[in-house]
Motif scaffolding. Structure first.
Motif, PDB file in Angstrom:
ATOM      1  N   LYS A   7       0.837  -1.199   0.000  1.00 45.05           N
ATOM      2  CA  LYS A   7       0.000   0.000   0.000  1.00 45.05           C
ATOM      3  C   LYS A   7       0.872   1.250   0.000  1.00 45.05           C
ATOM      4  O   LYS A   7       0.601   2.217  -0.720  1.00 45.05           O
ATOM      5  N   GLU A   8       1.945   1.248   0.767  1.00 48.80           N
ATOM      6  CA  GLU A   8       2.858   2.391   0.821  1.00 48.80           C
ATOM      7  C   GLU A   8       3.513   2.643  -0.542  1.00 48.80           C
ATOM      8  O   GLU A   8       3.676   3.789  -0.952  1.00 48.80           O
ATOM      9  N   VAL A   9       3.880   1.567  -1.230  1.00 43.45           N
ATOM     10  CA  VAL A   9       4.467   1.723  -2.572  1.00 43.45           C
ATOM     11  C   VAL A   9       3.439   2.348  -3.508  1.00 43.45           C
ATOM     12  O   VAL A   9       3.761   3.258  -4.281  1.00 43.45           O
ATOM     13  N   LEU A  10       2.201   1.887  -3.441  1.00 42.12           N
ATOM     14  CA  LEU A  10       1.142   2.450  -4.287  1.00 42.12           C
ATOM     15  C   LEU A  10       0.910   3.928  -3.970  1.00 42.12           C
ATOM     16  O   LEU A  10       0.718   4.739  -4.884  1.00 42.12           O
ATOM     17  N   ILE A  11       0.954   4.280  -2.704  1.00 44.88           N
ATOM     18  CA  ILE A  11       0.779   5.682  -2.307  1.00 44.88           C
ATOM     19  C   ILE A  11       1.914   6.535  -2.871  1.00 44.88           C
ATOM     20  O   ILE A  11       1.685   7.632  -3.406  1.00 44.88           O
ATOM     21  N   GLN A  12       3.136   6.034  -2.786  1.00 41.93           N
ATOM     22  CA  GLN A  12       4.289   6.771  -3.334  1.00 41.93           C
ATOM     23  C   GLN A  12       4.174   6.908  -4.852  1.00 41.93           C
ATOM     24  O   GLN A  12       4.459   7.973  -5.406  1.00 41.93           O
ATOM     25  N   GLU A  13       3.750   5.836  -5.525  1.00 45.75           N
ATOM     26  CA  GLU A  13       3.556   5.910  -6.979  1.00 45.75           C
ATOM     27  C   GLU A  13       2.494   6.948  -7.320  1.00 45.75           C
ATOM     28  O   GLU A  13       2.663   7.725  -8.270  1.00 45.75           O
ATOM     29  N   LEU A  49      11.323  12.231 -12.162  1.00 47.93           N
ATOM     30  CA  LEU A  49      10.137  11.652 -11.536  1.00 47.93           C
ATOM     31  C   LEU A  49       9.828  10.261 -12.089  1.00 47.93           C
ATOM     32  O   LEU A  49       9.500   9.341 -11.340  1.00 47.93           O
ATOM     33  N   MET A  50       9.957  10.107 -13.387  1.00 52.75           N
ATOM     34  CA  MET A  50       9.639   8.808 -13.994  1.00 52.75           C
ATOM     35  C   MET A  50      10.689   7.757 -13.635  1.00 52.75           C
ATOM     36  O   MET A  50      10.360   6.577 -13.510  1.00 52.75           O
ATOM     37  N   ASP A  51      11.930   8.161 -13.443  1.00 52.02           N
ATOM     38  CA  ASP A  51      12.943   7.214 -12.960  1.00 52.02           C
ATOM     39  C   ASP A  51      12.560   6.696 -11.577  1.00 52.02           C
ATOM     40  O   ASP A  51      12.645   5.491 -11.302  1.00 52.02           O
ATOM     41  N   SER A  52      12.126   7.614 -10.717  1.00 56.34           N
ATOM     42  CA  SER A  52      11.681   7.207  -9.380  1.00 56.34           C
ATOM     43  C   SER A  52      10.473   6.292  -9.466  1.00 56.34           C
ATOM     44  O   SER A  52      10.386   5.285  -8.757  1.00 56.34           O
ATOM     45  N   PHE A  53       9.546   6.640 -10.335  1.00 55.45           N
ATOM     46  CA  PHE A  53       8.343   5.822 -10.487  1.00 55.45           C
ATOM     47  C   PHE A  53       8.697   4.421 -10.985  1.00 55.45           C
ATOM     48  O   PHE A  53       8.163   3.420 -10.486  1.00 55.45           O
ATOM     49  N   ASN A  54       9.586   4.341 -11.960  1.00 50.24           N
ATOM     50  CA  ASN A  54       9.960   3.031 -12.518  1.00 50.24           C
ATOM     51  C   ASN A  54      10.601   2.132 -11.469  1.00 50.24           C
ATOM     52  O   ASN A  54      10.345   0.921 -11.441  1.00 50.24           O
ATOM     53  N   LYS A  55      11.424   2.707 -10.609  1.00 51.39           N
ATOM     54  CA  LYS A  55      12.039   1.914  -9.525  1.00 51.39           C
ATOM     55  C   LYS A  55      10.966   1.382  -8.580  1.00 51.39           C
ATOM     56  O   LYS A  55      10.998   0.211  -8.194  1.00 51.39           O
ATOM     57  N   LEU A  56      10.031   2.254  -8.214  1.00 52.72           N
ATOM     58  CA  LEU A  56       8.945   1.818  -7.333  1.00 52.72           C
ATOM     59  C   LEU A  56       8.072   0.764  -8.012  1.00 52.72           C
ATOM     60  O   LEU A  56       7.630  -0.191  -7.377  1.00 52.72           O
ATOM     61  N   VAL A  63       6.686  -8.087  -6.099  1.00 51.77           N
ATOM     62  CA  VAL A  63       6.000  -8.692  -4.950  1.00 51.77           C
ATOM     63  C   VAL A  63       4.485  -8.712  -5.097  1.00 51.77           C
ATOM     64  O   VAL A  63       3.784  -9.133  -4.177  1.00 51.77           O
ATOM     65  N   ALA A  64       3.978  -8.289  -6.229  1.00 52.81           N
ATOM     66  CA  ALA A  64       2.524  -8.217  -6.410  1.00 52.81           C
ATOM     67  C   ALA A  64       1.862  -9.577  -6.243  1.00 52.81           C
ATOM     68  O   ALA A  64       0.763  -9.681  -5.694  1.00 52.81           O
ATOM     69  N   SER A  65       2.527 -10.632  -6.685  1.00 52.86           N
ATOM     70  CA  SER A  65       1.933 -11.967  -6.578  1.00 52.86           C
ATOM     71  C   SER A  65       1.919 -12.482  -5.135  1.00 52.86           C
ATOM     72  O   SER A  65       1.151 -13.378  -4.807  1.00 52.86           O
ATOM     73  N   LEU A  66       2.745 -11.904  -4.282  1.00 47.75           N
ATOM     74  CA  LEU A  66       2.818 -12.341  -2.884  1.00 47.75           C
ATOM     75  C   LEU A  66       1.802 -11.632  -1.992  1.00 47.75           C
ATOM     76  O   LEU A  66       1.599 -12.021  -0.852  1.00 47.75           O
ATOM     77  N   VAL A  67       1.189 -10.577  -2.524  1.00 48.83           N
ATOM     78  CA  VAL A  67       0.284  -9.764  -1.727  1.00 48.83           C
ATOM     79  C   VAL A  67      -1.152 -10.051  -2.130  1.00 48.83           C
ATOM     80  O   VAL A  67      -1.457 -10.211  -3.309  1.00 48.83           O
ATOM     81  N   LYS A  68      -2.017 -10.115  -1.156  1.00 48.01           N
ATOM     82  CA  LYS A  68      -3.440 -10.311  -1.426  1.00 48.01           C
ATOM     83  C   LYS A  68      -4.045  -8.965  -1.792  1.00 48.01           C
ATOM     84  O   LYS A  68      -3.991  -8.020  -1.009  1.00 48.01           O
ATOM     85  N   GLU A  69      -4.591  -8.893  -2.996  1.00 46.63           N
ATOM     86  CA  GLU A  69      -5.184  -7.643  -3.453  1.00 46.63           C
ATOM     87  C   GLU A  69      -6.690  -7.632  -3.211  1.00 46.63           C
ATOM     88  O   GLU A  69      -7.424  -6.922  -3.881  1.00 46.63           O
ATOM     89  N   ASP A  70      -7.154  -8.430  -2.255  1.00 45.90           N
ATOM     90  CA  ASP A  70      -8.578  -8.457  -1.963  1.00 45.90           C
ATOM     91  C   ASP A  70      -8.991  -7.303  -1.061  1.00 45.90           C
ATOM     92  O   ASP A  70     -10.165  -7.049  -0.846  1.00 45.90           O
ATOM     93  N   ASN A  71      -8.027  -6.576  -0.548  1.00 42.20           N
ATOM     94  CA  ASN A  71      -8.275  -5.413   0.288  1.00 42.20           C
ATOM     95  C   ASN A  71      -8.844  -4.300  -0.600  1.00 42.20           C
ATOM     96  O   ASN A  71      -8.256  -3.929  -1.613  1.00 42.20           O
ATOM     97  N   GLN A  80      -6.519   3.923  -8.914  1.00 46.26           N
ATOM     98  CA  GLN A  80      -6.143   5.338  -8.996  1.00 46.26           C
ATOM     99  C   GLN A  80      -4.800   5.499  -9.708  1.00 46.26           C
ATOM    100  O   GLN A  80      -4.649   6.373 -10.567  1.00 46.26           O
ATOM    101  N   VAL A  81      -3.830   4.665  -9.358  1.00 40.48           N
ATOM    102  CA  VAL A  81      -2.512   4.720 -10.004  1.00 40.48           C
ATOM    103  C   VAL A  81      -2.641   4.411 -11.488  1.00 40.48           C
ATOM    104  O   VAL A  81      -2.081   5.114 -12.337  1.00 40.48           O
ATOM    105  N   ARG A  82      -3.411   3.387 -11.813  1.00 33.82           N
ATOM    106  CA  ARG A  82      -3.598   3.026 -13.236  1.00 33.82           C
ATOM    107  C   ARG A  82      -4.302   4.148 -14.000  1.00 33.82           C
ATOM    108  O   ARG A  82      -3.958   4.433 -15.140  1.00 33.82           O
ATOM    109  N   GLY A  83      -5.276   4.784 -13.363  1.00 35.70           N
ATOM    110  CA  GLY A  83      -5.969   5.903 -14.003  1.00 35.70           C
ATOM    111  C   GLY A  83      -5.026   7.060 -14.295  1.00 35.70           C
ATOM    112  O   GLY A  83      -5.082   7.661 -15.369  1.00 35.70           O
TER     113      GLY A  83
END
Length: 142
Positions: A7-13, A49-56, A63-71, A80-83
């Protein structure tokens, strides 16, 4: 990686993309105003900014496959990030189209007003064929 870290990574992105959207507006303004120093500065900011975004994003993808995205909160953040990514891509495409149209217009004006600036045309024998001027204006006094 826990859901919290994901969630923190998504917030930073999301924050980075918000800044990119602001910089894209500045980029558009710099192009329209033909402010080349400002354009250079804005392009540099967007690249950083995009370099920072790409690293994140690499971190998020690994790790996306290790996290439950049911939240629901994580789903909303991801949407929101995809939009914002779609918005950034659309702005980039619109600006690219504008630049392409402008470049083609300027090129056609130059080619029509300065026919000698066009590329050389060669005859079968390899000699350069010079186009004759289409019109000649004579200034005569009676």
């Amino acid at each position: 990686m826990s859901n919290y870290e994901y969630k923190e990574v998504l917030i930073q992105e999301d924050e980075i993309l918000s800044k990119v959207i602001i910089e894209q507006a500045n980029l558009k303004k710099a192009v329209n105003d033909k402010s080349w120093p400002e354009l250079s500065k804005v392009i540099s900011n967007v690249n950083l900014l995009m370099d920072s975004f790409n690293k994140l994003d690499e971190k998020r993808e690994s790790v996306a496959s290790l996290v439950k995205e049911d939240n629901e909160e994580i789903k909303a953040l991801l949407a929101q990030v995809r939009g914002k990514l779609v918005r950034c891509r659309t702005e980039n495409k619109a600006l690219g189209d504008y630049i392409s149209i402008t470049r083609n217009f300027v090129r056609s004006v130059i080619n029509n007003s300065l026919p000698q600036s066009r590329s050389k045309v060669y005859s079968r024998t390899g000699n350069i064929v010079q186009k004759q001027p289409k019109s000649v204006v004579l200034n005569t006094l009676y």
